[in-house]
Design a protein around this motif. Structure first.
Motif, PDB file in Angstrom:
ATOM      1  N   GLN A   1       0.897  -1.205   0.058  1.00  0.00           N
ATOM      2  CA  GLN A   1       0.019  -0.057   0.027  1.00  0.00           C
ATOM      3  C   GLN A   1       0.910   1.203   0.103  1.00  0.00           C
ATOM      4  OE1 GLN A   1      -2.106  -0.118   3.561  1.00  0.00           O
ATOM      5  NE2 GLN A   1      -3.728   1.665   2.937  1.00  0.00           N
ATOM      6  N   MET A   2       2.127   1.288   0.832  1.00  0.00           N
ATOM      7  CA  MET A   2       2.838   2.377   0.656  1.00  0.00           C
ATOM      8  C   MET A   2       3.542   2.533  -0.496  1.00  0.00           C
ATOM      9  SD  MET A   2       6.595   2.821   3.016  1.00  0.00           S
ATOM     10  CE  MET A   2       7.356   2.083   1.314  1.00  0.00           C
ATOM     11  N   ARG A   3       3.811   1.578  -1.200  1.00  0.00           N
ATOM     12  CA  ARG A   3       4.471   1.865  -2.496  1.00  0.00           C
ATOM     13  C   ARG A   3       3.632   2.168  -3.617  1.00  0.00           C
ATOM     14  NH1 ARG A   3       9.471  -0.659  -3.415  1.00  0.00           N
ATOM     15  NH2 ARG A   3      10.110  -2.216  -1.653  1.00  0.00           N
ATOM     16  N   ARG A   4       2.315   1.653  -3.339  1.00  0.00           N
ATOM     17  CA  ARG A   4       1.375   2.068  -4.304  1.00  0.00           C
ATOM     18  C   ARG A   4       0.857   3.360  -4.238  1.00  0.00           C
ATOM     19  NH1 ARG A   4      -3.863   0.160  -3.525  1.00  0.00           N
ATOM     20  NH2 ARG A   4      -2.900  -1.276  -1.993  1.00  0.00           N
TER      21      ARG A   4
ATOM     22  N   GLY B   1       9.543   4.250  -3.012  1.00  0.00           N
ATOM     23  CA  GLY B   1      10.080   3.267  -3.808  1.00  0.00           C
ATOM     24  C   GLY B   1      11.271   2.299  -2.810  1.00  0.00           C
ATOM     25  N   VAL B   2      11.042   2.660  -1.426  1.00  0.00           N
ATOM     26  CA  VAL B   2      12.123   1.811  -0.917  1.00  0.00           C
ATOM     27  C   VAL B   2      11.008   0.780   0.128  1.00  0.00           C
ATOM     28  CG1 VAL B   2      13.734   3.408  -0.467  1.00  0.00           C
ATOM     29  CG2 VAL B   2      12.168   3.498   1.296  1.00  0.00           C
ATOM     30  N   SER B   3      11.924  -0.014   0.962  1.00  0.00           N
ATOM     31  CA  SER B   3      11.092  -0.948   1.652  1.00  0.00           C
ATOM     32  C   SER B   3      10.379  -0.251   2.734  1.00  0.00           C
ATOM     33  CB  SER B   3      11.861  -2.299   2.260  1.00  0.00           C
ATOM     34  OG  SER B   3      12.764  -1.538   3.238  1.00  0.00           O
ATOM     35  N   LEU B   4       9.268  -0.843   3.534  1.00  0.00           N
ATOM     36  CA  LEU B   4       8.557  -0.072   4.355  1.00  0.00           C
ATOM     37  C   LEU B   4       9.686   0.050   5.825  1.00  0.00           C
ATOM     38  CD1 LEU B   4       4.914  -0.613   5.485  1.00  0.00           C
ATOM     39  CD2 LEU B   4       6.617  -0.357   7.206  1.00  0.00           C
ATOM     40  N   GLU B   5      10.479  -0.841   5.877  1.00  0.00           N
ATOM     41  CA  GLU B   5      11.299  -0.519   7.054  1.00  0.00           C
ATOM     42  C   GLU B   5      12.307   0.522   6.895  1.00  0.00           C
ATOM     43  OE1 GLU B   5      12.968  -3.798   9.322  1.00  0.00           O
ATOM     44  OE2 GLU B   5      14.994  -2.990   9.315  1.00  0.00           O
TER      45      GLU B   5
END
Ligand SMILES: O=C(O)c1cc(=O)[nH]c(=O)n1[C@@H]1O[C@H](COP(=O)(O)O)[C@@H](O)[C@H]1O
Length: 238
Positions: free
Chosen positions: A128-131, A136-140
């Motif tokens: 969801q964060m990426r979209r 463009g990085v990982s959630l962490e």
């Protein structure tokens, strides 16, 4: 602050809060007042909870231009809560303004409330964060970035999920607060949360404080449920 279990008082009004707190009479709790309750009851609910000896996390997640956040925090500081928060996405300048406002408004002679910043909401998944946020990085990585920004702005810690707490401690320092919602017993329903963890996991990850809402507030026996949670969180009988 450390090792606290903070009960999220997500209720519609003061009468519901009173009913919930009845079985806890005489106990000094750490409670969270969020926007649902505060928007209905305003500062009076804070004063009432303080009179009963409870510690308070006023969770209004401020996110606006620095000048507005400064002024809002200056006003909120007068309520003398223990902990307040902002969204890290508001930026470093906004976070620094929040802190200045708190210092300017704090009751003289009293320490200002701790101030922490929400990184990525525990209801947000990486996909969801990426979209939706086009990150463009990982959630962490996103959470760690926000944690570093929060530290640079001079705040005391972050709201994150228990999954990121150990990396944050490693990167930003062990004295930096990690306050973690999205905590569930394995038998609980997850609801709208995405990054959930058990209290045992949170303890092992070195989380500073956990925030627990519905699992306690919607339980048939809230006091029994709270005691069960305290045992799971701290590993001792209360
Ligand atoms: O800032 C918060 O407290 C918060 C941040 C976050 O990322 N996720 C989150 O769930 N919260 C709050 O923590 C509480 C979690 O409630 P439950 O999911 O019912 O345990 C709610 O009051 C949320 O508003």
């Amino acid at each position: 602050m450390n090792n606290s279990l903070i009960i999220a008082l997500d209720f519609a009004n003061a009468a519901e809060v009173d009913q919930f707190l009845q079985p806890f009479a005489g106990k000094e709790l750490f409670v969270k007042v969020g926007m649902e309750l505060f928007y209905q009851e305003g500062p009076s609910i804070i004063h009432r909870l303080k009179e009963s000896g409870h510690r308070i996390f006023l969770d209004l997640k401020l996110h606006d231009i620095p000048n507005t956040v400064y002024s809002a925090m200056k006003g909120l500081a007068r309520m003398n809560c223990d902990l307040v928060n902002v969204h890290a996405a508001g930026g470093k300048e906004m976070m620094a303004a929040a802190l200045e406002g708190l210092e300017a408004g704090s009751v003289s002679g009293k320490k200002r409330p701790y101030c922490i910043a929400v990184t990525q909401l525990t209801s947000t998944s990486e996909e969801q964060m990426r979209r939706e946020q086009l990150i463009g990085v990982s959630l962490e990585e996103s959470v760690l970035h926000y944690a570093s920004l929060t530290k640079e702005a001079g705040l005391d810690g972050v709201v994150c999920s228990a999954w990121e707490a150990a990396s944050i401690r490693e990167k930003v320092g062990a004295d930096f607060l990690t306050v973690c919602p999205g905590i569930r017993l394995s038998s609980d329903s997850v609801g709208d949360q995405k990054r959930v963890a058990t209290p045992e996991f949170a303890r092992q990850a070195g989380v500073s404080a956990i925030v627990v809402g519905r699992s306690i507030t919607r339980s048939a026996d809230p006091l029994k449920s709270y005691e069960h949670w305290m045992e799971a969180w701290k590993g001792v009988h209360q």
